[in-house]
Every structure is written in C-alpha cells, then in structure tokens.
Design a protein around this motif. Structure first.
Motif, mmCIF file in Angstrom:
data_model
loop_
_atom_site.group_PDB
_atom_site.id
_atom_site.type_symbol
_atom_site.label_atom_id
_atom_site.label_comp_id
_atom_site.label_asym_id
_atom_site.label_seq_id
_atom_site.Cartn_x
_atom_site.Cartn_y
_atom_site.Cartn_z
ATOM 1 N N ASP A 222 0.806 -1.222 0.000
ATOM 2 C CA ASP A 222 0.000 0.000 0.000
ATOM 3 C C ASP A 222 0.836 1.267 0.000
ATOM 4 O O ASP A 222 0.290 2.374 0.048
ATOM 5 C CB ASP A 222 -0.925 0.016 1.225
ATOM 6 N N ARG A 231 3.083 -4.159 -5.737
ATOM 7 C CA ARG A 231 1.774 -4.124 -5.074
ATOM 8 C C ARG A 231 1.107 -5.497 -5.161
ATOM 9 O O ARG A 231 0.526 -5.991 -4.191
ATOM 10 C CB ARG A 231 0.879 -3.067 -5.721
ATOM 11 N N SER A 235 0.768 -7.945 -1.963
ATOM 12 C CA SER A 235 -0.627 -8.226 -1.611
ATOM 13 C C SER A 235 -0.833 -9.730 -1.454
ATOM 14 O O SER A 235 -1.518 -10.187 -0.526
ATOM 15 C CB SER A 235 -1.567 -7.675 -2.692
#
Length: 292
Positions: A222, A231, A235
């Motif tokens: 984030d 990302r 994630s």
C-alpha cells in the motif's frame, strides 16, 4: 558463448517472429537511423567550417565510430528500460521474456552474456519458472568474477523468497554478504539490504508472527512508492498471513485482477477458486500454502 545461444542450449527457448519484429522496430532500425543522422550532422558541420573534402574523408571515421558507439549504447539502454517497465509497471513478465530473447538474438555485439542471462532469468522468476531461472544462471555461481556470483545469489534469493523458503533465503543472504565489495555494481549493497529485509519479513511469517508479517507486507503493498508489480506481489504475501477471511479475499482478488502474467495472478486465482469451492461445499475457507 552469447546469452541467446546459452539460453537455447539450456532451456531450448527461441525468439518468436512477433518479438523479432519488435526488436527490429525498436532497436535495430533506430540505431541505424540515429547513426545516419549523426553522420549527416557531422558532414554538415564540417562543410560549414569550410574544411576540404579530402580532410573530411580522413577525419570522419573516428568521430563516426564514436557517435555510433554512443548511440548504440544509448538505444540499448533505452530499450532495456522499456523491458524492465513491462514487469514493474505492466506486470507482464511473459512479454518481457519474449522480447528480451529477441533482443539478445538481434544484439550480436552484446559483450557481457551475464547480464543477458540474468535479464531473461529474472523474467522467468516473475513467471514462477524458478527451476528454469536457476538452471540458466547456475554457471555464474562458480565464476571468479564477484559480479557473476552476485547476479547468481541475487536471483536465487528472489526465488527463495517467492517460494517462502526461509532456509534457502538465509543461505543466499549469507552468500551475498560474504562477497567482496570490489568488482560489484554500485547498487549491489542496496539489493543485499533488500534481501535482508525480505528475509526478516519471511522469518516472522514462518516463525508464528503472521500478524506482524501481514502488517509489513501490507505496508509495502500500500506504499505510495510501490510499483504495480510489487503491489501485486506483496498483496499476495499479505494474504498468506491475514486471519480475516474478508481481508484475505480482498488481497487475493487484487493480485488476481492486476497480476497480469505474473505467477502471483495465477496463484491468487487458484486460491480464490479453492475458496469458492469450499463455500459451495459449506466448509470454511482455509489459507492455501504457496505451491513451489
């Protein structure tokens, strides 16, 4: 042996016609056009200075050679940056690998095959082809040049982290730290520090501190400076550690939707499908371990 020939010998991979056409448009033709333009500019300057043509003929060879080398290096670097962006920003290591292979085939003046092997192996790593990547760079491990050993251990550290192999990552970090600083690229220390940080995150995950690992993975994913590929990757890593089903599902959905041709997207989709099957069967969804 050139990188392209070595890749073919070890893995049997060959450039495809579409990627060859891309290499001609974006590298070969541009270099030739740049060389012709530089030659024309040089001749114009010499003509404006009133230099006799017989003097021009004796002076043009050296400057033209310098210009050709300059433009060749500049265009090669420009194309390589574009290939890197295919992974970092477009999450498309499959296309990156295909185009890298075509460029290595076309660029017969590539004097350092190590970088070519590493570039292709790096694209394979992002596709989840860790064994193939390891085969490609294995010879670099025993090369007396410290930069070769760095490229090998750097790639193997990434692969170990992808596979949640704490023991393997620890060994690679140790090997990287033991390398002599002399002869290494200027960004080597930054890469080593990155692997140390990744190892610490993975250790928390493996050793029962999943909530702390999830917080760190989520923080990277984030972060305002995170590249799209990172990302997606972080994630997925966060999803490994999250206890809340809704949060885990959201992270997996993000990786599946935005992961492109990376292994992260395929892994996230597989886990989401498993969750769906369990919900249909009336059983609670459980975290699926990363398949190595």
């Amino acid at each position: 042996m050139r990188a392209y020939e070595r890749i073919g010998e070890i893995l049997g991979d060959r450039a495809d016609e579409e990627s060859r056409a891309w290499a001609r448009r974006n590298y070969t033709i541009r270099v030739r056009v740049a060389g012709v333009a530089a030659f024309a500019f040089f001749m114009m300057i010499m003509g404006m200075s009133g230099t006799p043509w017989f003097v021009v003929s004796t002076l043009v060879l050296l400057p033209l050679t310098i210009v050709a080398v300059f433009f060749g290096v500049f265009m090669r670097g420009s194309v390589n940056k574009g290939l890197t962006r295919l992974i970092d920003r477009d999450c498309d290591p499959l296309l990156c690998g295909r185009r890298t292979l075509a460029l290595l085939e076309k660029d017969k003046k590539n004097a350092d095959p190590r970088n070519g092997l590493f570039s292709y192996a790096y694209a394979l790593r992002w596709q989840g082809k860790w064994n193939e990547a390891a085969k490609l760079v294995r010879d670099l491990e025993d090369d007396p040049d410290p930069q070769s050993a760095f490229l090998y251990h750097n790639l193997m550290a990434y692969c170990a982290w992808d596979k949640r192999d704490l023991k393997g990552l620890t060994a690679e970090v140790k090997a990287l730290k033991e390398l002599s600083c002399e002869g290494l690229s200027k960004d080597a220390s930054a890469h080593i520090a990155e692997h140390v940080a990744l190892r610490e995150m993975l250790a928390k995950e493996i050793n029962g501190k999943a909530s702390k690992a999830a917080a760190e993975y989520s923080g990277v994913a984030d972060g305002p400076q995170a590249l799209p590929a990172h990302r997606v990757l972080f994630s997925l890593k966060a999803a490994d550690c999250l206890a809340d089903p809704a949060e885990r599902h959201a992270r997996l959905a993000y990786a599946a939707e935005n992961g492109g041709t990376t292994w992260c997207a395929a892994e996230a989709k597989k886990r989401l499908e498993k969750e769906s099957r369990k919900k249909l069967a009336g059983a609670p969804a459980e975290e699926a371990p990363l398949s190595s």
